[in-house]
Design a protein around this motif. Structure first.
Motif, PDB file in Angstrom:
ATOM      1  N   THR A 188      13.057   1.356  -3.676  1.00  0.00           N
ATOM      2  CA  THR A 188      12.772   0.776  -2.610  1.00  0.00           C
ATOM      3  C   THR A 188      13.000   1.617  -1.364  1.00  0.00           C
ATOM      4  O   THR A 188      12.281   1.506  -0.334  1.00  0.00           O
ATOM      5  N   ARG A 189      13.935   2.482  -1.228  1.00  0.00           N
ATOM      6  CA  ARG A 189      14.256   3.478  -0.037  1.00  0.00           C
ATOM      7  C   ARG A 189      12.859   4.270   0.181  1.00  0.00           C
ATOM      8  O   ARG A 189      12.729   4.450   1.245  1.00  0.00           O
ATOM      9  N   SER A 190      12.510   4.752  -1.051  1.00  0.00           N
ATOM     10  CA  SER A 190      11.283   5.563  -0.794  1.00  0.00           C
ATOM     11  C   SER A 190      10.037   4.997  -0.419  1.00  0.00           C
ATOM     12  O   SER A 190       9.353   5.654   0.251  1.00  0.00           O
ATOM     13  N   ILE A 191       9.920   3.632  -0.825  1.00  0.00           N
ATOM     14  CA  ILE A 191       8.790   3.078  -0.249  1.00  0.00           C
ATOM     15  C   ILE A 191       8.840   2.446   1.146  1.00  0.00           C
ATOM     16  O   ILE A 191       7.942   2.779   1.956  1.00  0.00           O
TER      17      ILE A 191
ATOM     18  N   SER B 179      12.924  -8.678  -4.371  1.00  0.00           N
ATOM     19  CA  SER B 179      13.235  -7.998  -5.487  1.00  0.00           C
ATOM     20  C   SER B 179      12.092  -6.845  -5.959  1.00  0.00           C
ATOM     21  O   SER B 179      10.969  -7.071  -5.364  1.00  0.00           O
ATOM     22  N   LYS B 180      12.529  -5.988  -6.767  1.00  0.00           N
ATOM     23  CA  LYS B 180      11.413  -4.950  -7.282  1.00  0.00           C
ATOM     24  C   LYS B 180      10.291  -5.855  -8.045  1.00  0.00           C
ATOM     25  O   LYS B 180       9.207  -5.196  -7.946  1.00  0.00           O
ATOM     26  N   GLN B 181      10.866  -6.630  -8.817  1.00  0.00           N
ATOM     27  CA  GLN B 181       9.739  -7.390  -9.403  1.00  0.00           C
ATOM     28  C   GLN B 181       8.628  -8.147  -8.376  1.00  0.00           C
ATOM     29  O   GLN B 181       7.449  -7.878  -8.769  1.00  0.00           O
ATOM     30  N   ALA B 182       9.209  -8.526  -7.306  1.00  0.00           N
ATOM     31  CA  ALA B 182       8.096  -9.156  -6.450  1.00  0.00           C
ATOM     32  C   ALA B 182       7.195  -8.153  -5.976  1.00  0.00           C
ATOM     33  O   ALA B 182       5.900  -8.207  -5.903  1.00  0.00           O
ATOM     34  N   LEU B 183       7.807  -6.830  -5.641  1.00  0.00           N
ATOM     35  CA  LEU B 183       6.885  -5.814  -5.121  1.00  0.00           C
ATOM     36  C   LEU B 183       5.883  -5.415  -6.191  1.00  0.00           C
ATOM     37  O   LEU B 183       4.786  -5.069  -6.079  1.00  0.00           O
ATOM     38  N   ILE B 184       6.460  -5.276  -7.483  1.00  0.00           N
ATOM     39  CA  ILE B 184       5.370  -4.762  -8.471  1.00  0.00           C
ATOM     40  C   ILE B 184       4.417  -5.842  -8.840  1.00  0.00           C
ATOM     41  O   ILE B 184       3.246  -5.219  -9.052  1.00  0.00           O
ATOM     42  N   GLU B 185       4.737  -6.938  -8.696  1.00  0.00           N
ATOM     43  CA  GLU B 185       3.574  -8.043  -8.743  1.00  0.00           C
ATOM     44  C   GLU B 185       2.731  -7.889  -7.570  1.00  0.00           C
ATOM     45  O   GLU B 185       1.476  -7.966  -8.042  1.00  0.00           O
TER      46      GLU B 185
ATOM     47  N   VAL C 259       9.312   2.154   7.752  1.00  0.00           N
ATOM     48  CA  VAL C 259      10.000   1.075   8.204  1.00  0.00           C
ATOM     49  C   VAL C 259      11.653   1.150   7.632  1.00  0.00           C
ATOM     50  O   VAL C 259      11.824   2.009   6.854  1.00  0.00           O
ATOM     51  N   SER C 260      12.553   0.375   8.102  1.00  0.00           N
ATOM     52  CA  SER C 260      13.744   0.125   7.590  1.00  0.00           C
ATOM     53  C   SER C 260      13.761  -0.413   6.467  1.00  0.00           C
ATOM     54  O   SER C 260      12.844  -1.114   5.964  1.00  0.00           O
ATOM     55  N   LEU C 261      15.053   0.005   5.726  1.00  0.00           N
ATOM     56  CA  LEU C 261      15.179  -0.697   4.380  1.00  0.00           C
ATOM     57  C   LEU C 261      15.334  -2.224   4.575  1.00  0.00           C
ATOM     58  O   LEU C 261      14.943  -2.881   3.798  1.00  0.00           O
ATOM     59  N   SER C 262      15.985  -2.432   5.505  1.00  0.00           N
ATOM     60  CA  SER C 262      16.055  -4.046   5.680  1.00  0.00           C
ATOM     61  C   SER C 262      14.686  -4.852   5.825  1.00  0.00           C
ATOM     62  O   SER C 262      14.653  -5.865   5.470  1.00  0.00           O
ATOM     63  N   VAL C 263      13.869  -4.112   6.438  1.00  0.00           N
ATOM     64  CA  VAL C 263      12.485  -4.879   6.759  1.00  0.00           C
ATOM     65  C   VAL C 263      11.954  -4.829   5.142  1.00  0.00           C
ATOM     66  O   VAL C 263      11.308  -5.795   4.926  1.00  0.00           O
ATOM     67  N   PHE C 264      11.971  -3.674   4.249  1.00  0.00           N
ATOM     68  CA  PHE C 264      11.641  -4.047   3.227  1.00  0.00           C
ATOM     69  C   PHE C 264      12.164  -5.206   2.331  1.00  0.00           C
ATOM     70  O   PHE C 264      11.561  -6.294   1.597  1.00  0.00           O
TER      71      PHE C 264
ATOM     72  N   GLU D 272       0.892  -1.238   0.025  1.00  0.00           N
ATOM     73  CA  GLU D 272      -0.034  -0.004  -0.039  1.00  0.00           C
ATOM     74  C   GLU D 272       1.121   1.136   0.027  1.00  0.00           C
ATOM     75  O   GLU D 272       0.552   2.318  -0.461  1.00  0.00           O
ATOM     76  N   ALA D 273       1.996   1.290   0.748  1.00  0.00           N
ATOM     77  CA  ALA D 273       2.996   2.341   0.613  1.00  0.00           C
ATOM     78  C   ALA D 273       3.374   2.583  -0.645  1.00  0.00           C
ATOM     79  O   ALA D 273       3.713   3.716  -1.200  1.00  0.00           O
ATOM     80  N   ALA D 274       3.850   1.364  -1.357  1.00  0.00           N
ATOM     81  CA  ALA D 274       4.349   1.449  -2.749  1.00  0.00           C
ATOM     82  C   ALA D 274       3.182   2.220  -3.821  1.00  0.00           C
ATOM     83  O   ALA D 274       3.570   2.963  -4.555  1.00  0.00           O
ATOM     84  N   ILE D 275       2.253   1.740  -3.645  1.00  0.00           N
ATOM     85  CA  ILE D 275       0.990   2.281  -4.310  1.00  0.00           C
ATOM     86  C   ILE D 275       0.794   3.860  -4.195  1.00  0.00           C
ATOM     87  O   ILE D 275       0.857   4.591  -5.220  1.00  0.00           O
ATOM     88  N   ARG D 276       0.974   4.411  -2.873  1.00  0.00           N
ATOM     89  CA  ARG D 276       1.059   5.771  -2.743  1.00  0.00           C
ATOM     90  C   ARG D 276       1.866   6.568  -3.293  1.00  0.00           C
ATOM     91  O   ARG D 276       1.907   7.539  -3.949  1.00  0.00           O
ATOM     92  N   ALA D 277       3.305   5.841  -2.905  1.00  0.00           N
ATOM     93  CA  ALA D 277       4.405   6.566  -3.674  1.00  0.00           C
ATOM     94  C   ALA D 277       4.472   6.450  -4.963  1.00  0.00           C
ATOM     95  O   ALA D 277       4.976   7.409  -5.702  1.00  0.00           O
TER      96      ALA D 277
END
Length: 202
Positions: free
Chosen positions: A31-34, A51-57, A40-45, A15-20
Motif C-alpha cells: 500500500t505504501r508503494s502504491i 483493505s488490499k482486497q478492495a484494491l485488488i478487486e 499521495v499520502s498513505l492516509s489518502v490510500f 491505475e497507480a497500483a496497476i503500474r506498480a
C-alpha cells in the motif's frame, strides 16, 4: 495537494497500483508503494480503500474494462457478422500486443488470489467479470445485428472467456505474431458458425 472527488482518487490509486504491480509484482507491491506511485499520502490510500482486497478487486475490474472498451469500440456493425467479430477480436489482440505486461498481470492476480487465504473469491470474481463482459458484448451485438445463436448466450460467453484466456497466455509465452492471423480467422469462423443462419442479416 489538490482536493479530488473520492471516485477520481480511487481511479488514480487503481491505475497507480496497476503500474506498480506490473513493474514489481503483486506480492511485492505494498500500500505504501502504491501511495508513492500515485504521489499521495498513505492516509489518502486508506481513506479510499479499506483493505488490499478492495484494491485488488478494483484493479481486476479496471484491467477487464481496459480490454472490453477497445472491443466495444471495434464491434460497430459491419457488412457481415464475420467481419464484425473479426474486428472485435482484432482490436483485442492489438491491445494484447500493445500492453503485454498488463495482460501478464491478470494471470499473476489470479494466482495471487488463489494462493492468498481470504482472497480466493477475487479470482472467482475476475473470471465472472470475463464471462459477464462477453455476455454483454454478445447481447449488444445480437440487438444491433438482429441474429440468434444456436447455443445459449451464457454458454458462448463462458466459452469465449476461456478461449481468449488460453490464447492470450499462449501468445504471452510463445509470441509468434505471424501465427495469429490464421488463429483469429479460425476463431472468427467458428463463432460465425454458431449463428442461426435463418436469422442472420444478409
Amino acid at each position: 495537494m489538490a482536493r479530488m472527488p473520492s471516485a477520481e482518487r480511487r481511479r488514480q490509486l487503481t491505475e497507480a497500483a496497476i503500474r506498480a504491480m506490473t513493474r514489481d509484482g503483486v506480492a511485492r507491491t505494498t500500500t505504501r508503494s502504491i501511495a508513492a506511485e500515485a504521489d499521495v499520502s498513505l492516509s489518502v490510500f486508506h481513506y479510499c480503500f479499506d483493505s488490499k482486497q478492495a484494491l485488488i478487486e478494483s484493479v481486476i475490474t479496471t484491467l477487464t474494462a481496459h480490454s472490453v472498451t477497445v472491443v466495444k469500440e471495434a464491434i460497430r456493425p459491419r457488412a457481415t457478422l464475420e467481419e464484425t467479430v473479426r474486428a472485435g477480436f482484432g482490436a483485442y489482440w492489438d491491445h494484447v500486443r500493445a500492453h503485454p505486461d498488463e495482460h501478464m498481470l491478470t494471470y499473476e492476480l489470479t494466482q495471487y488470489a488463489l494462493r492468498q487465504p481470504g482472497f480466493e473469491h477475487l479470482a472467482r470474481r475476475q473470471y465472472e467479470l470475463y464471462g459477464d463482459a462477453y455476455g454483454e458484448l454478445i447481447e449488444e451485438l445480437g440487438r444491433r445485428m438482429d441474429f440468434r445463436l444456436s447455443v445459449p448466450v451464457s454458454v458462448l460467453a463462458r466459452y469465449l472467456a476461456a478461449m481468449t484466456d488460453g490464447l492470450t497466455l499462449n501468445y504471452l509465452v510463445l509470441g509468434d505474431d505471424m501465427a495469429w492471423t490464421d488463429i483469429l480467422a479460425t476463431v472468427t469462423a467458428q463463432i460465425a458458425g454458431l449463428v442461426d443462419t435463418d436469422s442472420a442479416p444478409r
